[in-house]
Design a protein around this motif. Structure first.
Motif, PDB file in Angstrom:
ATOM      1  N   UNK A  87       6.326  43.615  -6.303  1.00  0.00           N
ATOM      2  CA  UNK A  87       5.319  42.450  -6.226  1.00  0.00           C
ATOM      3  C   UNK A  87       5.687  41.257  -5.622  1.00  0.00           C
ATOM      4  N   UNK A  88       5.192  40.596  -4.948  1.00  0.00           N
ATOM      5  CA  UNK A  88       5.879  39.299  -4.454  1.00  0.00           C
ATOM      6  C   UNK A  88       5.501  38.213  -5.216  1.00  0.00           C
ATOM      7  N   UNK A  89       6.551  37.391  -5.766  1.00  0.00           N
ATOM      8  CA  UNK A  89       6.294  36.239  -6.579  1.00  0.00           C
ATOM      9  C   UNK A  89       5.398  35.197  -5.666  1.00  0.00           C
ATOM     10  N   UNK A  90       4.367  34.293  -6.437  1.00  0.00           N
ATOM     11  CA  UNK A  90       3.755  33.352  -5.760  1.00  0.00           C
ATOM     12  C   UNK A  90       4.041  31.872  -6.561  1.00  0.00           C
ATOM     13  N   UNK A  91       4.281  31.033  -6.045  1.00  0.00           N
ATOM     14  CA  UNK A  91       4.445  29.760  -6.766  1.00  0.00           C
ATOM     15  C   UNK A  91       5.560  29.681  -7.634  1.00  0.00           C
ATOM     16  N   UNK A  92       5.614  28.714  -8.334  1.00  0.00           N
ATOM     17  CA  UNK A  92       6.528  28.640  -9.432  1.00  0.00           C
ATOM     18  C   UNK A  92       6.213  29.093 -10.844  1.00  0.00           C
ATOM     19  N   UNK A 106       9.851  30.161 -25.648  1.00  0.00           N
ATOM     20  CA  UNK A 106      10.995  30.549 -24.933  1.00  0.00           C
ATOM     21  C   UNK A 106      10.596  31.361 -23.706  1.00  0.00           C
ATOM     22  N   UNK A 107       9.518  31.283 -23.372  1.00  0.00           N
ATOM     23  CA  UNK A 107       9.114  32.131 -22.190  1.00  0.00           C
ATOM     24  C   UNK A 107       8.165  31.533 -21.044  1.00  0.00           C
ATOM     25  N   UNK A 108       8.107  32.241 -19.888  1.00  0.00           N
ATOM     26  CA  UNK A 108       7.462  31.495 -19.086  1.00  0.00           C
ATOM     27  C   UNK A 108       6.662  32.516 -18.341  1.00  0.00           C
ATOM     28  N   UNK A 109       5.430  32.213 -17.587  1.00  0.00           N
ATOM     29  CA  UNK A 109       4.647  32.992 -17.021  1.00  0.00           C
ATOM     30  C   UNK A 109       5.019  33.150 -15.283  1.00  0.00           C
ATOM     31  N   UNK A 110       5.273  34.235 -14.769  1.00  0.00           N
ATOM     32  CA  UNK A 110       5.646  34.287 -13.420  1.00  0.00           C
ATOM     33  C   UNK A 110       4.414  35.197 -12.796  1.00  0.00           C
ATOM     34  N   UNK A 111       3.927  34.482 -11.786  1.00  0.00           N
ATOM     35  CA  UNK A 111       2.604  35.280 -11.083  1.00  0.00           C
ATOM     36  C   UNK A 111       3.285  35.917  -9.642  1.00  0.00           C
ATOM     37  N   UNK A 112       2.674  37.077  -9.607  1.00  0.00           N
ATOM     38  CA  UNK A 112       3.203  37.742  -8.307  1.00  0.00           C
ATOM     39  C   UNK A 112       1.696  38.630  -7.823  1.00  0.00           C
TER      40      UNK A 112
END
Length: 117
Positions: A87-92, A106-112
């Motif tokens: 999957x290609x990550x999109x944005x920050x 302690x978590x971030x949401x990564x979108x792809x």
């Protein structure tokens, strides 16, 4: 960094690009990177979009991954799931750790996204 309060027991691979370089036309490009295994809290796929243009059916799927804050990605990153799909990550990444009375997941949401067709 706070330890995530949600267990990170699932493994995915993140591709982080290397140092940027300039190509022969003077354009800045991401350098060759490496895949690294990362323990994540969860991931899910939603928002499948189907488009048909010029007799081609194209599907676009959205992936969301909860990663520890020290595994932040950049726009040229990729995510590889255990099934081998890339999957290609999109944005920050989205950061919902807003410091309200010590609230820190302690978590971030990564979108792809993944496009097929």
């Amino acid at each position: 960094m706070a330890k995530p309060f949600v267990p990170t027991r699932h493994m995915v691979e993140l591709y982080m690009p290397g140092e940027p370089y300039r190509d022969r036309f003077g354009n800045e490009r991401p350098g060759k990177g490496e895949w690294e295994s990362v323990a994540v809290a969860s991931w899910w796929v939603d928002k499948t979009v189907e488009k048909s243009e010029d007799s081609v059916l194209r599907t676009i799927d959205a992936l969301h991954v909860l990663v520890p804050t020290d595994s932040a990605t950049v726009a040229a990153s990729k995510v590889r799931l255990p099934d081998g799909s890339v999957w290609e990550v999109t944005g920050n990444p989205e950061d919902f750790n807003h410091g309200f009375h010590g609230w820190d997941t302690g978590l971030l949401v990564v979108h792809a996204v993944k496009v097929e067709g």
